[in-house]
Design an enzyme around this catalytic site. Structure first.
Site, PDB file in Angstrom:
ATOM      1  N   GLY A 133       0.804  -1.223   0.000  1.00  0.00           N
ATOM      2  CA  GLY A 133       0.000   0.000   0.000  1.00  0.00           C
ATOM      3  C   GLY A 133       0.829   1.261   0.000  1.00  0.00           C
ATOM      4  N   GLU A 152      -5.340  -4.466  -4.935  1.00  0.00           N
ATOM      5  CA  GLU A 152      -4.291  -5.504  -4.938  1.00  0.00           C
ATOM      6  C   GLU A 152      -4.729  -6.719  -4.131  1.00  0.00           C
ATOM      7  OE1 GLU A 152      -0.210  -2.855  -5.380  1.00  0.00           O
ATOM      8  OE2 GLU A 152      -1.063  -3.097  -3.404  1.00  0.00           O
TER       9      GLU A 152
HETATM   10  O1  LIG Z   1       1.661  -2.120  -2.550  1.00  0.00           O
HETATM   11  C1  LIG Z   1       2.009  -1.444  -3.481  1.00  0.00           C
HETATM   12  C2  LIG Z   1       1.216  -0.332  -4.025  1.00  0.00           C
HETATM   13  O2  LIG Z   1       0.086  -0.113  -3.244  1.00  0.00           O
HETATM   14  C3  LIG Z   1       3.320  -1.727  -4.135  1.00  0.00           C
HETATM   15  O3  LIG Z   1       3.329  -3.028  -4.615  1.00  0.00           O
HETATM   16  C4  LIG Z   1       4.400  -1.532  -3.102  1.00  0.00           C
HETATM   17  O4  LIG Z   1       4.292  -0.198  -2.600  1.00  0.00           O
HETATM   18  C5  LIG Z   1       5.786  -1.754  -3.692  1.00  0.00           C
HETATM   19  O5  LIG Z   1       6.070  -0.750  -4.610  1.00  0.00           O
HETATM   20  P1  LIG Z   1       7.481  -0.643  -5.338  1.00  0.00           P
HETATM   21  O6  LIG Z   1       7.562  -1.783  -6.288  1.00  0.00           O
HETATM   22  O7  LIG Z   1       7.428   0.699  -6.009  1.00  0.00           O
HETATM   23  O8  LIG Z   1       8.538  -0.691  -4.270  1.00  0.00           O
END
Ligand SMILES: O=C(CO)[C@H](O)[C@H](O)COP(=O)(O)O
Length: 236
Positions: free
Chosen positions: A100, A108
């Protein structure tokens, strides 16, 4: 690009390519997560040129699927998926997740729960033994806007969390999710029982979903600084 940023991007790409190669096959129905890592998984799917049906988890992931020329569906037309590939903000020893960071946790979680398998792709900085080892921004909690103050009071009084309303960067006021809700980041010092905490937070009226994904992921791929990929899996 700074050295550390470049190392992290390489690690995200390595993890994503390996996860797609191991888990995605022609004809599958695939959930596409959100964030900066998942774009490498979409790149790899595009490179392989295999026919797939993709279900997004956010506005961002819808755009990624369209830009890659992949078949776009939704849960009304494709309610049962073979696999979802997604990123995470932190992964604990049991493959529980905090998600998140990009405010997409509601869709998700729905898409992951509609999949036979949830596979996580991440760089080495997300690999923890317990929550809070690396992720310091708290648990993202999606709330109905009119309930955000009472929910923040309950999070603080009942669980000793330190809630902060997530504010937008290039807009005055709060972050508004793809579902027109707000996000509270509930900071913690330690979490003894993530499953119990997730259930209790979800019970607060006005909470739509939490970024705690408990017993959902079956495998995580972590790209490493040395160019290898560390794999961790768990029997669900
Ligand atoms: O949960 C998410 C979005 O709500 C993403 O999967 C999480 O924040 C990871 O992001 P990133 O790949 O940019 O590190």
């Amino acid at each position: 690009m700074s050295d550390i940023k470049e190392t992290l991007e390489k690690a995200k790409k390595l993890a994503s390519y390996k996860a797609v190669d191991d888990n995605v096959r022609a004809g599958m129905k695939v959930g596409i997560g959100s964030g900066s890592t998942i774009k490498y998984a979409v790149d790899r799917i595009k490179e392989l040129g295999i026919p797939l049906t993709c279900v997004p988890t956010s506005f961002q992931s819808t755009q990624l699927i369209i830009a890659a020329g992949l078949e776009l569906s939704d849960l009304s037309r494709t309610p049962e998926l073979d696999v979802t590939i997604d990123g995470a903000d932190e992964v604990d020893a049991q493959l529980n997740l905090i998600k998140g960071g990009g405010a997409c946790q509601l869709q998700e979680k729905i898409v992951a729960a509609s999949s036979k398998k949830l596979i996580i792709v991440a760089d080495f900085s997300k690999d923890s033994s317990q929550f809070g080892d690396n992720w310091k921004k708290g648990i993202p909690i999606e709330v109905v806007p009119m309930a955000y103050v009472p929910v923040m009071i309950k999070l603080e009084r009942s669980f000793g969390l330190k809630p902060v309303l997530r504010m937008a960067v290039n807009k005055a006021g709060p972050v508004v999710t793809d579902n027109a809700n707000f996000v509270i980041d509930a900071q913690f010092t330690s979490i003894d029982n993530p499953a119990d905490l997730a259930t209790k937070i979800k019970m607060i009226p006005g909470v739509v979903e939490t970024g705690l994904f408990i017993n959902m992921a079956e495998k995580a791929y972590f790209g490493q600084k040395d160019g290898t990929v560390k794999e961790r899996s768990i029997k669900l």
